[in-house]
Design a protein around this motif. Sequence first.
Motif, PDB file in Angstrom:
ATOM      1  N   ASN A  16       0.765  -1.187   0.051  1.00 29.83           N
ATOM      2  CA  ASN A  16      -0.100  -0.070  -0.062  1.00 29.83           C
ATOM      3  C   ASN A  16       0.730   1.046   0.206  1.00 29.83           C
ATOM      4  O   ASN A  16       1.913   1.374   1.043  1.00 29.83           O
ATOM      5  CB  ASN A  16      -0.969   0.092   1.205  1.00 29.83           C
ATOM      6  CG  ASN A  16      -1.695   0.990   1.320  1.00 29.83           C
ATOM      7  OD1 ASN A  16      -1.679   2.125   1.092  1.00 29.83           O
ATOM      8  ND2 ASN A  16      -3.309   0.542   1.164  1.00 29.83           N
ATOM      9  N   MET A  17       0.629   2.128  -1.039  1.00 29.73           N
ATOM     10  CA  MET A  17       1.377   3.372  -1.113  1.00 29.73           C
ATOM     11  C   MET A  17       1.551   4.185   0.195  1.00 29.73           C
ATOM     12  O   MET A  17       2.440   4.630   0.537  1.00 29.73           O
ATOM     13  CB  MET A  17       0.738   4.392  -2.028  1.00 29.73           C
ATOM     14  CG  MET A  17       1.004   3.859  -3.656  1.00 29.73           C
ATOM     15  SD  MET A  17       2.795   3.977  -3.790  1.00 29.73           S
ATOM     16  CE  MET A  17       3.169   2.982  -5.050  1.00 29.73           C
ATOM     17  N   VAL A  18       0.309   4.200   1.109  1.00 23.45           N
ATOM     18  CA  VAL A  18       0.595   5.041   2.121  1.00 23.45           C
ATOM     19  C   VAL A  18       0.966   4.340   3.401  1.00 23.45           C
ATOM     20  O   VAL A  18       1.858   4.557   3.875  1.00 23.45           O
ATOM     21  CB  VAL A  18      -0.917   5.718   2.349  1.00 23.45           C
ATOM     22  CG1 VAL A  18      -0.960   6.428   3.828  1.00 23.45           C
ATOM     23  CG2 VAL A  18      -1.506   6.334   1.360  1.00 23.45           C
ATOM     24  N   LEU A  19       0.556   3.074   3.617  1.00 27.49           N
ATOM     25  CA  LEU A  19       0.627   2.469   4.635  1.00 27.49           C
ATOM     26  C   LEU A  19       2.069   1.457   4.637  1.00 27.49           C
ATOM     27  O   LEU A  19       2.404   1.034   5.773  1.00 27.49           O
ATOM     28  CB  LEU A  19      -0.541   1.463   5.069  1.00 27.49           C
ATOM     29  CG  LEU A  19      -1.727   2.281   5.260  1.00 27.49           C
ATOM     30  CD1 LEU A  19      -2.933   1.662   5.432  1.00 27.49           C
ATOM     31  CD2 LEU A  19      -1.440   3.442   6.539  1.00 27.49           C
ATOM     32  N   ALA A  20       2.459   1.230   3.561  1.00 25.45           N
ATOM     33  CA  ALA A  20       3.683   0.410   3.238  1.00 25.45           C
ATOM     34  C   ALA A  20       5.023   1.459   2.994  1.00 25.45           C
ATOM     35  O   ALA A  20       5.913   1.033   3.605  1.00 25.45           O
ATOM     36  CB  ALA A  20       3.681  -0.966   2.360  1.00 25.45           C
ATOM     37  N   TYR A  21       4.699   2.208   2.032  1.00 28.62           N
ATOM     38  CA  TYR A  21       5.895   3.172   1.602  1.00 28.62           C
ATOM     39  C   TYR A  21       5.886   4.563   2.128  1.00 28.62           C
ATOM     40  O   TYR A  21       6.672   5.302   1.980  1.00 28.62           O
ATOM     41  CB  TYR A  21       5.817   3.010   0.101  1.00 28.62           C
ATOM     42  CG  TYR A  21       6.091   1.780  -0.338  1.00 28.62           C
ATOM     43  CD1 TYR A  21       7.558   1.522  -0.501  1.00 28.62           C
ATOM     44  CD2 TYR A  21       5.332   1.261  -1.503  1.00 28.62           C
ATOM     45  CE1 TYR A  21       7.912   0.293  -1.083  1.00 28.62           C
ATOM     46  CE2 TYR A  21       5.706  -0.013  -2.022  1.00 28.62           C
ATOM     47  CZ  TYR A  21       7.021  -0.275  -1.714  1.00 28.62           C
ATOM     48  OH  TYR A  21       7.285  -1.616  -2.328  1.00 28.62           O
ATOM     49  N   PHE A  22       4.608   4.729   2.964  1.00 28.79           N
ATOM     50  CA  PHE A  22       4.388   5.980   3.167  1.00 28.79           C
ATOM     51  C   PHE A  22       4.739   7.213   2.412  1.00 28.79           C
ATOM     52  O   PHE A  22       5.233   8.242   2.499  1.00 28.79           O
ATOM     53  CB  PHE A  22       5.361   6.262   4.675  1.00 28.79           C
ATOM     54  CG  PHE A  22       4.906   5.573   5.931  1.00 28.79           C
ATOM     55  CD1 PHE A  22       3.877   5.804   6.674  1.00 28.79           C
ATOM     56  CD2 PHE A  22       5.350   4.237   5.904  1.00 28.79           C
ATOM     57  CE1 PHE A  22       3.309   4.982   7.579  1.00 28.79           C
ATOM     58  CE2 PHE A  22       5.024   3.434   6.934  1.00 28.79           C
ATOM     59  CZ  PHE A  22       4.030   3.815   7.843  1.00 28.79           C
TER      60      PHE A  22
END
Lengths: 205, 426
Positions: A16-22
């Motif tokens: 997830n773009m937000v929750l894994a890569y921030f």
Amino acid sequence: MQELLNTFIKSAFVDNMVLAYFLGMCSYLAVSKTVKTAFGLGLAVIFVLFITAPVNWLLHEFLLKEGSLAFLGESFATVDLTFLKFIAFIAVIASMVQLVEMIIERFSPSLYNSLGIFLPLITVNCAILGTSLFMVQREYTLAQSTAFGAGSGFGFFLAIIAIAAIREKIRYSAVPAPLRGLGIAFIITGLMGIAFMSFMGIKLS
Amino acid sequence: MKFLRNFLETIEPKMAGNKYLHTIYDGFATFLFAPNSTTSEGVHIRDGIDLKRTMVTVVMALQLCLLFGMFNIGHQHYTAYGLYPGLGEAIFTKLAYGFLQLLPIIIVAHVVGLGIEFFFAAKKGHPIEEGFLVTGMLIPLIVPPDIPLWMLAIAVAFAVIIGKEAFGGTGMNIVNVALTARVFLFFAYPTEISGDTCWVAYDYNILHNIFGMGAATLQELGQTVVPDGGMKKLLVDSFSGATPLALAAKGGWSAVADQFTLQSLFVGDIPGSVGETSKIAVIIGALMLIVTGIASWRIMLSMIVGAAFMGFFINMFGGYLSTEVFGFATANPFFAVPWYYHLIMGSFLFAMAFMATDPVTAAQTMQGKLIYGFLIGCVGIIVRVLNPAFPEGWMLAILFMNVFAPLIDHWVYSKNIKRRLARANG
């Protein structure tokens, strides 16, 4: 087919773009105060990603990549324009965002007003540029890039509406004063990241 | 009782002066006796039950699981040595063994958790919040009993501070505190808590040194039970027994059926987490919660339906759909495990009864609860079957849906508002 589904699910839940890569934290944190605006922004991001990922792929494959200009003649066979990647991708993204902005302004002025500056700022949303860059780096095909774009958009959408609902819920909670606002939003994001790890390593076969 | 009350009344004035002392005093006094102070102004719901009684009911419902879990630790231990193989043999020895193994964990979880709660309560000038009573009871049931105590202390501190106090204390948290502690251990110290195999005590704890219980000495056992490994094997503290789920992931249902009977899956004399092995104890606890109205039967029911549905779908997917429709075969033998066996393997029932129904982190609306439970069932089975990284899915499925519970509620009530608006206008 299976591979596309895998790419979609992986980009939406696992990476997830937000929750894994921030990536894309700026609009994610700023526009997640109410579910309604978060929903609008999430849809806009899905749309922009779904269009820009394949367009950027074409751009990269046929204009920017080393040797892709060979059809112009012998002397172009060694031209490598990948250094233009960033600016070209951003230009595509910016024009897509402009399109989305016009559509939203026409059909939902109230949403347009509540999104405010964050709508044009999707242009510089790292999640979107990140998607295009990851796509190049991982050497996806056109179909995969489309699935990847849609999946990343969907992941962003899920993350932002979930945190918006949580922030609406905790609006009247007795959060310690120093943590109110962004502080607690960061903590929520971290906890959500843990929850999304449930799909880490998932395999569809 | 009279003596206790008198004692509390005599020390009350001494405690009133100090902020911290008074918080502790108040917490214990209202824990032992229902307070007689009532609110005099305004409209209130008058009910005999308060938060403390609610929490204590859940703790009571957990006791059977805890007792059986202790017994099972002992049972696994002695069976590993080939002693007392019958379920009914040497019950008290096994119970005492398990009790001594589990006691440090229970103590550490409570001391750390309650200590932090007391501190925050005093700091805020609030009475002590009771939420930790249940959390503190749940944590020993879901962590491996051989976890180093300092890790447990860190996990509990993380869960209570970040998971709960940062959000404003009991009733405000968005993710289940006990699960946060476990998930912290799971991701921070993955070697200690794999979930694939399960801890069976192989060492002799203090019990043998003090009371000489267990009839045989270490030396004797080393020579009779493990002849080839000899004493070498006994140096290992504990060994790991495969859980039914780990077997199912490798060889499908037949691999499970080879090793465990349906009856033992149900009664629970198998390796597994402390709380979840006995389905009977869990079902009794769940019924207790339903009858007292503490836990929502909607969540439990819809979670069973969700898991059964997803299990059934995966059966179909593994058999017919994948080859005929999607055109790729599955190599995962887990796909073929019949859906009804999913319900009695692993910690499904335990998670359903005690974790998913947490009234704070679950969806609040009636309709929302149905959706919430159903989705937990689906996600849990997906993680369990499709995700080779994790053998069991309920902890993560529940955390995942905890995050989405407010969204489900939001959807339910905005739909309701829309419907009523339409009725009012139309």
